[in-house]
Design an enzyme around this catalytic site. Structure first.
Site, PDB file in Angstrom:
ATOM      1  N   LYS A   1      52.942  45.539  32.198  1.00  0.00           N
ATOM      2  CA  LYS A   1      53.080  44.984  30.850  1.00  0.00           C
ATOM      3  C   LYS A   1      54.102  45.772  30.018  1.00  0.00           C
ATOM      4  CE  LYS A   1      49.639  41.974  31.407  1.00  0.00           C
ATOM      5  NZ  LYS A   1      49.220  42.207  32.803  1.00  0.00           N
TER       6      LYS A   1
HETATM    7  C1  LIG Z   1      48.727  41.358  33.734  1.00  0.00           C
HETATM    8  C2  LIG Z   1      48.627  41.899  35.111  1.00  0.00           C
HETATM    9  C3  LIG Z   1      48.734  41.071  36.228  1.00  0.00           C
HETATM   10  C4  LIG Z   1      48.885  39.585  36.111  1.00  0.00           C
HETATM   11  O1  LIG Z   1      50.136  39.207  35.596  1.00  0.00           O
HETATM   12  P1  LIG Z   1      50.360  37.733  34.995  1.00  0.00           P
HETATM   13  O2  LIG Z   1      51.710  37.770  34.433  1.00  0.00           O
HETATM   14  O3  LIG Z   1      49.276  37.572  33.944  1.00  0.00           O
HETATM   15  O4  LIG Z   1      50.177  36.782  36.109  1.00  0.00           O
HETATM   16  C5  LIG Z   1      48.679  41.658  37.481  1.00  0.00           C
HETATM   17  N1  LIG Z   1      48.498  42.982  37.625  1.00  0.00           N
HETATM   18  C6  LIG Z   1      48.368  43.805  36.576  1.00  0.00           C
HETATM   19  C7  LIG Z   1      48.150  45.255  36.808  1.00  0.00           C
HETATM   20  C8  LIG Z   1      48.449  43.309  35.281  1.00  0.00           C
HETATM   21  O5  LIG Z   1      48.336  44.139  34.241  1.00  0.00           O
END
Ligand SMILES: *Cc1c(COP(=O)(O)O)cnc(C)c1O
Length: 492
Positions: A109
């Site tokens: 993120k």
């Molecule tokens: C948010 C997240 C995901 C999923 O990603 P999306 O874009 O919501 O599909 C996978 N792994 C981790 C560690 C995340 O923080």
């Protein structure tokens, strides 16, 4: 290039789409047409992360000046990341793991949320917005902390984060409740992630609330992955990774690669699809789910059905039954038909299920979906550790396990880029328990020390910081009290 809503409505500029987050009609903003990369793959191979970011993002954020965009990029991708590569790639056990967890909160993120505050405040300036911007966010664990870190003490903004009280890892929770910053507010909700997301979406759609906010000098915006200010920066690392593989001689410019993405809200994999549509030679988009396998079922049957038990897994950031960004794909495979898409989304809202037509399903051939059980995920962490001494986090392990299934099923040996979305330090307990049950009696921080000696990777600053940090946020509320929490924080 402008943006339009997946449910119809008027076009807006990129900066307006970033400010709004969600369109007024409840739809998501999509580029009126996907632009094409205007540099060759060899040229991308010679670029560093920031240069790549500029060349990609300028195509999508066309109302930003070069100076504005470079300002945002330079302030986002700096020493907050613990490596100048920003997104290093490791070759391990038959795949290339793109590590997207070198930012300040050690999950992917950060790739988008370290730039979003800059994009948003720049967008506000460009559109003469004088209200304070209130970022309202629902998190399955990682978005919350990354958004808090990005927006803390950014003037002209406030940030409110709702997380499922019992649905995030102990480390994730600690990271959030210790967040500093006068403008930050963190609330544990007595419900799951979908409850949090639904509550937040309801507030976004509430016209009366918007008027009350405006009267108090505020307006909402979203840091959730539906914001194109998050989607656009995520396209960058696919282009960058491809360039790096060319530069290292692992592939030749033009060779296809597959992308394997651990998926929840469908944001990360959608960015990979946009990169492909912009001209990056991605062959298959491999969508990996955990036991909340609603996407696997969708890709196999053409039926999206969220009516099923919500499973709490060891990959909590993927514990999602309503993958918001999928709407953008649905819109596209419906032939950019907003009415058709709106009808399906209405069915999802009312009955929790919809079915796409055979014609739409035929347009999904670039995607492959599969899932890994908790047991398979744990086994993959262990087998990778034993093969390479490399420790995967639980989310990346889901992707890795699904990739193994894909290869066994199809025999496809195309170079695979596996998206590594979190540091194992964020999910230490699940990770260590997968390697050996004997660690289970340890505290979370003893586990971090153990992981460091096993993996030979130093403990990240993000973990060291929270060892001793005081808890600053103790608010808890029920699903029906979320709006009241917002009003009390904003003193309305
Ligand atoms: C948010 C997240 C995901 C999923 O990603 P999306 O874009 O919501 O599909 C996978 N792994 C981790 C560690 C995340 O923080």
């Amino acid at each position: 290039m402008n943006y339009k809503s997946t449910r119809g409505g008027a076009e807006v500029t990129a900066s307006q789409a970033i400010l709004k987050g969600l369109a007024d009609d409840g739809g998501l903003f999509v580029p009126a047409e996907i632009p094409s990369l205007d540099h060759s793959l060899e040229e991308f191979a010679a670029m560093d992360y920031r240069q790549t970011a500029y060349q990609v993002m300028k195509l999508f954020l066309t109302d930003f000046t070069e100076e504005e965009l470079k300002y945002c990029i330079d302030h986002a991708y700096d020493s907050k990341f613990d490596t100048p590569e920003i997104a290093p790639i490791r070759k391990k056990d038959g795949g290339f793991y793109m590590e997207l967890f070198h930012g300040s909160t050690i999950a992917f993120k950060d790739m988008a949320l370290s730039i979003l505050p800059y994009l948003l405040t720049t967008s506000a300036r460009k559109n003469q917005v004088s209200n304070d911007i209130v970022i309202l966010t629902a998190t399955s664990g990682d978005t919350g902390k990354a958004a808090l870190a990005g927006f803390a003490d950014v003037s002209g903004t406030k940030i409110i984060v709702f997380y499922p009280k019992d649905g995030v890892s102990p480390i994730q929770q600690r990271q959030m409740v210790t967040q500093k910053g006068e403008n930050t507010f963190v609330v544990g909700v007595d419900g799951n992630f979908d409850d949090c997301q639904t509550g937040v979406k309801k507030m976004f759609g509430d016209k009366k609330l918007a008027e009350e906010l405006a009267a108090a000098g505020y307006q909402f915006s979203s840091a959730n992955s539906i914001n194109i200010g998050r989607l656009t920066p995520q396209i960058v690392y696919y282009v960058y990774a491809y360039g790096q593989l060319v530069k290292r001689g692992e592939i030749k410019a033009g060779d296809p690669i597959n992308a394997v993405v651990p998926t929840g809200n469908f944001g990360n994999i959608l960015a990979a699809y946009y990169a492909k549509l912009a001209g990056l030679p991605i062959a298959k988009l491999i969508c990996a789910s955990n036991e909340n396998k609603v996407l696997y079922d969708f890709f196999s049957t053409g039926v999206y059905n969220k009516n099923r038990p919500f499973v709490l897994t060891n990959s909590p950031s993927m514990d999602i039954l309503i993958s918001s960004n999928l709407e953008r794909l649905i819109y596209m495979i419906a032939g950019n038909d907003a009415d058709k898409n709106s009808r399906l989304m209405k069915e999802l809202g009312e009955k929790g299920v919809y079915q796409i037509t055979e014609e739409m399903k035929a347009r999904l051939s670039d995607f492959y979906g599969n899932y890994a059980t908790e047991e398979e995920t744990g086994a993959r962490i262990k087998s990778m550790y034993e093969a390479e001494g490399y420790v995967l986090d639980t989310h990346t392990a889901v992707a890795s396990a699904v990739y193994e299934k894909y290869r066994a099923e199809t025999g496809d040996q195309t170079t695979a880029l596996i998206v590594s979305t979190a540091s194992p330090y964020k999910f230490t307990r699940s990770v260590l328990n997968s390697i050996d049950g004997k660690y289970d009696a340890m505290t979370d921080f003893e586990m971090a020390d153990t992981l460091s000696s096993l993996s030979k990777v130093p403990i990240p600053a993000a973990i060291e910081e929270i060892r001793t940090a005081p808890v600053l946020h103790k608010c808890v509320c029920g699903v029906s009290e979320m709006e009241a929490m917002v009003k009390s924080f904003l003193r309305m």
